[in-house]
Structure formats: structure tokens, C-alpha cells
Write an enzyme that holds these catalytic residues in place. Structure first.
Site, PDB file in Angstrom:
ATOM      1  N   ASP A  56       0.832  -1.190   0.000  1.00 28.98           N
ATOM      2  CA  ASP A  56       0.000   0.000   0.000  1.00 28.98           C
ATOM      3  C   ASP A  56       0.879   1.256   0.000  1.00 28.98           C
ATOM      4  O   ASP A  56       1.872   1.328   0.740  1.00 28.98           O
ATOM      5  CB  ASP A  56      -0.846  -0.032   1.287  1.00 28.98           C
ATOM      6  N   GLU A 112       1.737  -0.437  -5.115  1.00 27.12           N
ATOM      7  CA  GLU A 112       0.877   0.693  -5.462  1.00 27.12           C
ATOM      8  C   GLU A 112       1.778   1.928  -5.531  1.00 27.12           C
ATOM      9  O   GLU A 112       2.047   2.565  -4.518  1.00 27.12           O
ATOM     10  CB  GLU A 112      -0.212   0.891  -4.398  1.00 27.12           C
TER      11      GLU A 112
HETATM   12  C1  NOJ Z   1      -4.429   2.946  -0.653  1.00 28.10           C
HETATM   13  C2  NOJ Z   1      -5.597   2.007  -0.583  1.00 28.10           C
HETATM   14  O1  NOJ Z   1      -5.814   1.436  -1.847  1.00 28.10           O
HETATM   15  C3  NOJ Z   1      -6.778   2.818  -0.095  1.00 28.10           C
HETATM   16  O2  NOJ Z   1      -7.966   2.072  -0.166  1.00 28.10           O
HETATM   17  C4  NOJ Z   1      -6.511   3.300   1.303  1.00 28.10           C
HETATM   18  O3  NOJ Z   1      -7.566   4.132   1.752  1.00 28.10           O
HETATM   19  C5  NOJ Z   1      -5.203   4.090   1.355  1.00 28.10           C
HETATM   20  N1  NOJ Z   1      -4.128   3.444   0.665  1.00 28.10           N
HETATM   21  C6  NOJ Z   1      -4.771   4.283   2.779  1.00 28.10           C
HETATM   22  O4  NOJ Z   1      -4.361   3.052   3.293  1.00 28.10           O
END
Ligand code: NOJ
Length: 553
Positions: free
Chosen positions: A205, A244
Site C-alpha cells: 500500500d 501501489e
Molecule cells: C491505498 C488504498 O488502496 C486505499 O484504499 C486506502 O484508503 C489508502 N491506501 C490508505 O491506506
């Protein structure tokens, strides 16, 4: 088949299926999905053909960000089951040949995490430096705030200790400080724990936030990524980090580990995804073709991940204001469909107006673009969204198994949509019986994709087609070639492509029964149906019988 196509680099041609245990299948009748329910559905997933399951966060959580706010990294949210249920699930998945990866959310914790309680208890707390504190934070740039509907700053004042703490996302998600070696050790322990329980890797993440927002600044922020990747490889060869990293290509490429490929194994192609939507909105292949031409080659043994939708908003943050509005006009004209000023809280099939031909074309594009396809649960049956749910939850609705929903016998955790995307119109059971369904189309695409190493391992070239609406590309590997074409508009077209080194070859369509010939000068005419798609494999010209007999002598 060459050794390089083997399972060592399994992620290069994986089909990743993202799901949230909470909304997939309720096994104990309390309205919340759980590991027991998910385990019952493993044969469905294996039958679909996906090869890797990505589980969204399933850890104990106050659930203020749908589980991305964790209070214990070593356990299971009791609503979803127990560690025992988890292990049974992983074992069943492995038995069916499916790998499992999970979200690694270590940029931040919940503010309810015992670590944060300890850290904020006093400035002298031994855990104080596990988080990022400041007396005088830098002024915020409001345009950078991730959730502008709820936040207007990255810093929150802590009354008890009179300092501000950093939160890249919501204020209830304080950022962990990976500048602190103790935090880095703890993260390695978390990775080791879940790998020991059978995970093949993690979807990481918020990677740029994780390595950049630390105190003190790391001399080489990428060293941390190298360290965790090396740790994982030592523990379990072939384990991956799926990152990500929503950055422009030039910055993003560093996250693979320049030249070495020793950091993030697979990075999502956010730019390609946004350009694909722009191309679909304009019915003009140009923006996507330009992105594919510009996109750097990842280091050896790394890969791009391709996606069209995920569990978040369809972010359009890498486009210009005008481009974003073109997409809003085409696919999300009502304010209620838009979010954060940069995205849409909709699923693909509803954005494409439920037009099955166009939806099928979009997914054919996804599976044939160079990179590992990642799909979000329910995409395979064409689920829509429920705009009555708050914010991004609109797309995180219960999986639709049968005409009455089939997710749970109780009131489900989130509301099921009504209207043309309601379960009585869109569900697994019906689509299994319908040979023309989207579900059957996904099965076909996945089967073909897995059979075509050219797509995953090949070098790709975007071809000129002479028609704005048609994207064509070829993938070449070890003397094998595939030619792929997609018609983004709703009228039939004939296009001509030039295929060097394939003069006089035959092109066999792998999706329908059809063959095309390549002329002596290397040109081939490709008739394209409205929103048509073609996956063509080149094979050498047939040798006329008289030549063949000469050769035999
Ligand atoms: C990215 C995640 O995909 C999202 O859903 C989340 O709210 C944020 N990071 C914070 O963790």
C-alpha cells in the site's frame, strides 16, 4: 517451452484477482463475509482460471478505512474468522494451484493500535520514534491531500504531548516511521509471519508515502525496499511485492530498482490505466498508444500490472483537467458519481452503459496489454456500483452469486444494488449457464492469455493502423508473434497493418474461427467489428505440396 517461462517468474503471466473477504461470501450467516465463505468458493475461482488471489486487509481494525487502518498486524479481524480459518483457506487455495498475496499496509497504523497509544503516551515513550512527530510542521499543500473531503492537512495536533503527528491519509492513520530501524525490523517480522503461513507476497500500500515520509529522511529511501525484498527472497524464493506506486513513469521506474530489479517486483501501471480510459472516452487509441510507446521497460524479471478498475476511486490524477472532464462527461456525468475532484466511484460495466460488446472489448484489451492483468472481484460478471453507499464503498459491494444475491442469508454488510445491475440481472449462477455471458468471456480470455507466452514475455510494438479508433500491437518472443487489435468505436472498420518479418505468414484468430493472410509485402488487412477485438497468432506460411516433396528429398 524455455526455462524462462517457468513458474519461477510466475507473476509474469499471473492473473491476479483482488477480493475483500468481508464482501465475498458469508459462511456463518451473520451478514459479513469470512474466510469460511471464501474457502467454499475456491473452486469457482480456480474454474475462472485466475492464478493468484490478492486479499484486501483482513486484520483487526476499527474499520474507519475499510480495514486499511490496522490495530494488529499478526491476527485476523474476528468478524472474518480465525487464524485457523485463514490457514485452512490458504491450504485449499494452494491445493487448487492458486497463490495468495495480501495487502501490506505499513505506511501507517490505526490510531487505536497499541503502538500508537504507547507512542503518544509521552514524548519519552520508547515507541515515540515509531511515528513521525513535529513541533512545527511544514505548511501543507492542500492540492496534495489524498482525501480532501475529510482532511485539509497532513498533520494532526496531539493534545497530550503538544506535538503534531504525520498522517498521509486520514488523521486516524498516523504514519509509521520507517526511518527507525526498529520499525523496519518489525515490518520484516510481519512479512516473515505471513509468508510462514503460506503467502506468496504482498500488495504494498502507498509505496512512495511509505519510503519518503519518514524522520530523519533516509539517505537512500530505496534501500528499505531492497532490504525487504532481499529478506523475502531469502525466506521464500519467488515471493513478490506488487506495488501501489502511482507516479509518472520517469519516477516510477526507480521503484523497480534501477537496472537491478531488486525492489518492487510488479508495479501497477496507473498512467496506462488512465490513458486507456481517455482512449475509451474519445474512442481514439492515441492516448493509450502514446503511453505504451513511452512506457519504460521494467528491469529483467520485473513486470507491469495492468488494471482498469480497482477497489478505490477510478483515479484520473495523472490527466489534465480537460482530459479528466472528458472522462467524467463520458462515464460519470453526475456529481454523485465523482469523488475527490479527481475520480469516479463506479465500476466498469456501468460506466460503459452495460453495453456487453464494449465491456467485452475493454476486458480483452486488459488481458492482451503487456503486463500482468489484475481484476477486482465481480468484474468477471459485470457488477455495477451502489451509489447509495458512502464514497469508495460504492464499488465494494457484496459479490453477486445468484439471483437473490447469494452473498449471505442475513442482512449484508453493504447494500446490494437495485436496477439493471441488481443480482437478479447480474449473477454468477446465471452466467455459468449462458455461453454468451461475460463470465464465459473472462474464462476464454484467461485461458488464451495463459496459453500465449508472447503476451507476458514478448517485446511489444504498437503498430500504425491508419485509423484513430483502432489500437494494434504485436508481441514477439523467441520467433513467435501475436498481433492484437481492438476497435474502440462502435462502427465496423477495416485496418491495415504492416508486419515486418512476417511476410506471407498466416494469422490465426484465437478468439473466433478465422484466419487471415499476410501479403508478400508484409501488409495484412484486419476487418474489425464494432468494438471488435482480435488476438491473432502468426504461423509460418504453409509450404505448397510440390515444394514440400522437394524439401523431403
Ligand atoms: C491505498 C488504498 O488502496 C486505499 O484504499 C486506502 O484508503 C489508502 N491506501 C490508505 O491506506
Amino acid at each position: 517451452m524455455r526455462l524462462t517461462y517457468t513458474s519461477d517468474v510466475w507473476y509474469k503471466n499471473a492473473v491476479v484477482y483482488c477480493l475483500d473477504v468481508e464482501t465475498f461470501k458469508d459462511g456463518n450467516g451473520d451478514g459479513v463475509g469470512d474466510f469460511r465463505g471464501l474457502t467454499q468458493q475456491i473452486d469457482y475461482l480456480a474454474g475462472l482460471g485466475v492464478t493468484c488471489l490478492w486479499l484486501m486487509p483482513f486484520f483487526p481494525t476499527p474499520n474507519r478505512d475499510d480495514g486499511y487502518d490496522i490495530t494488529d498486524f499478526y491476527s485476523i479481524d474476528p468478524r472474518l474468522g480465525t487464524l485457523g480459518d485463514f490457514v485452512e483457506f490458504v491450504r485449499t487455495a494452494h491445493d487448487r494451484g492458486l497463490r495468495v498475496i495480501a495487502d501490506l499496509v505499513v505506511n501507517h497504523t490505526s490510531d487505536q493500535h497499541p503502538w500508537f497509544a504507547q507512542a503518544r503516551s509521552s514524548k519519552d515513550s520508547p515507541m515515540r520514534d515509531w511515528y513521525v512527530w513535529s513541533d512545527t510542521p511544514e505548511p501543507d499543500d492542500p492540492s496534495q491531500v489524498v482525501f480532501p473531503d475529510k482532511e485539509n492537512s497532513f498533520w494532526e495536533y496531539d493534545e497530550g504531548t503538544g506535538q503534531y503527528y504525520l498522517h498521509s491519509f486520514y488523521r486516524h492513520q498516523p504514519d509509521l516511521n520507517v526511518g527507525n530501524p526498529e520499525v523496519r525490523d518489525e515490518i520484516a517480522r510481519i512479512l516473515g509471519f505471513w509468508m510462514e503461513l503460506g503467502l506468496s507476497g504482498f500488495r504494498v500500500d502507498a509505496v512512495p508515502f511509505l519510503v519518503e515520509n519518514v524522520n530523519p529522511k533516509l539517505a537512500n529511501p530505496h534501500e528499505f525496499l531492497q532490504d525487504i525484498r532481499a529478506f523475502m527472497t531469502r525466506r521464500k524464493g519467488g515471493s513478490i511485492l506488487l506495488g501501489e506506486v502511482n507516479l509518472p513513469y520517469k519516477e516510477l521506474i526507480r521503484y523497480f530498482g534501477e537496472g537491478l530489479g531488486d525492489q518492487i517486483t510488479v508495479c501497477f501501471d496507473f498512467v496506462g490505466m488512465q490513458k486507456a480510459w481517455l482512449s475509451m472516452a474519445r474512442q481514439d487509441a492515441g492516448p493509450l498508444a502514446a503511453a505504451l510507446r513511452e512506457r519504460p521497460q521494467p528491469p529483467k524479471d520485473c513486470q507491469w500490472a495492468m488494471f482498469l478498475r480497482n477497489h478505490d476511486e477510478l483515479t484520473l490524477d495523472k490527466l489534465t483537467e480537460e482530459e479528466r472532464h472528458e472522462i467524467f462527461r463520458a462515464f460519470g456525468p453526475h456529481e454523485d458519481m465523482q469523488i475527490y475532484g479527481r475520480g469516479l466511484r463506479r465500476r466498469l460495466p456501468s460506466m460503459l452503459g452495460g453495453d456487453l460488446r464494449r465491456i467485452k472489448m475493454a476486458y480483452s484489451l486488459l488481458f492482451s496489454l503487456p503486463g500482468t492483468p489484475v481484476i477486482f472481484y465481480g468484474e468477471e460478471i459485470g457488477m455495477g456500483e451502489n451509489l447509495d453507499e458512502e464514497g469508495r464503498m460504492a464499488v465494494r459491494i457484496p459479490m453477486q452469486w445468484s439471483d437473490d444475491g447469494g452473498f449471505s442469508q442475513a442482512e449484508p454488510v453493504r447494500e446490494i444494488p437495485e436496477g439493471s445491475f441488481a443480482p437478479d440481472r447480474v449473477n454468477v449462477a446465471d452466467q455459468k449457464r449462458d455461453t454468451n455471458s461475460l463470465l464465459r468471456w473472462f474464462q476464454l480470455l484467461i485461458e488464451r492469455y495463459r496459453e500465449c507466452p508472447e503476451l507476458a514475455w514478448g517485446d511489444y510494438t504498437v503498430l500504425d493502423t491508419g485509423h484513430d479508433a483502432v489500437l494494434a500491437h504485436r508481441c514477439d518472443v523467441d520467433g513467435a508473434t501475436m498481433v492484437i487489435a481492438h476497435n474502440l468505436c462502435d462502427t465496423a472498420l477495416d485496418v491495415e497493418v504492416t508486419l515486418t518479418r512476417l511476410e506471407r505468414c498466416r494469422l490465426t484468430d484465437l478468439l473466433v474461427d478465422d484466419n487471415l493472410e499476410i501479403a508478400d509485402d508484409g501488409t495484412a488487412r484486419l476487418p474489425m467489428a464494432p468494438h471488435g477485438c482480435r488476438w491473432l497468432r502468426a504461423s509460418p506460411p504453409e509450404i505448397p505440396p510440390e515444394d514440400a516433396s522437394i524439401k523431403a528429398r
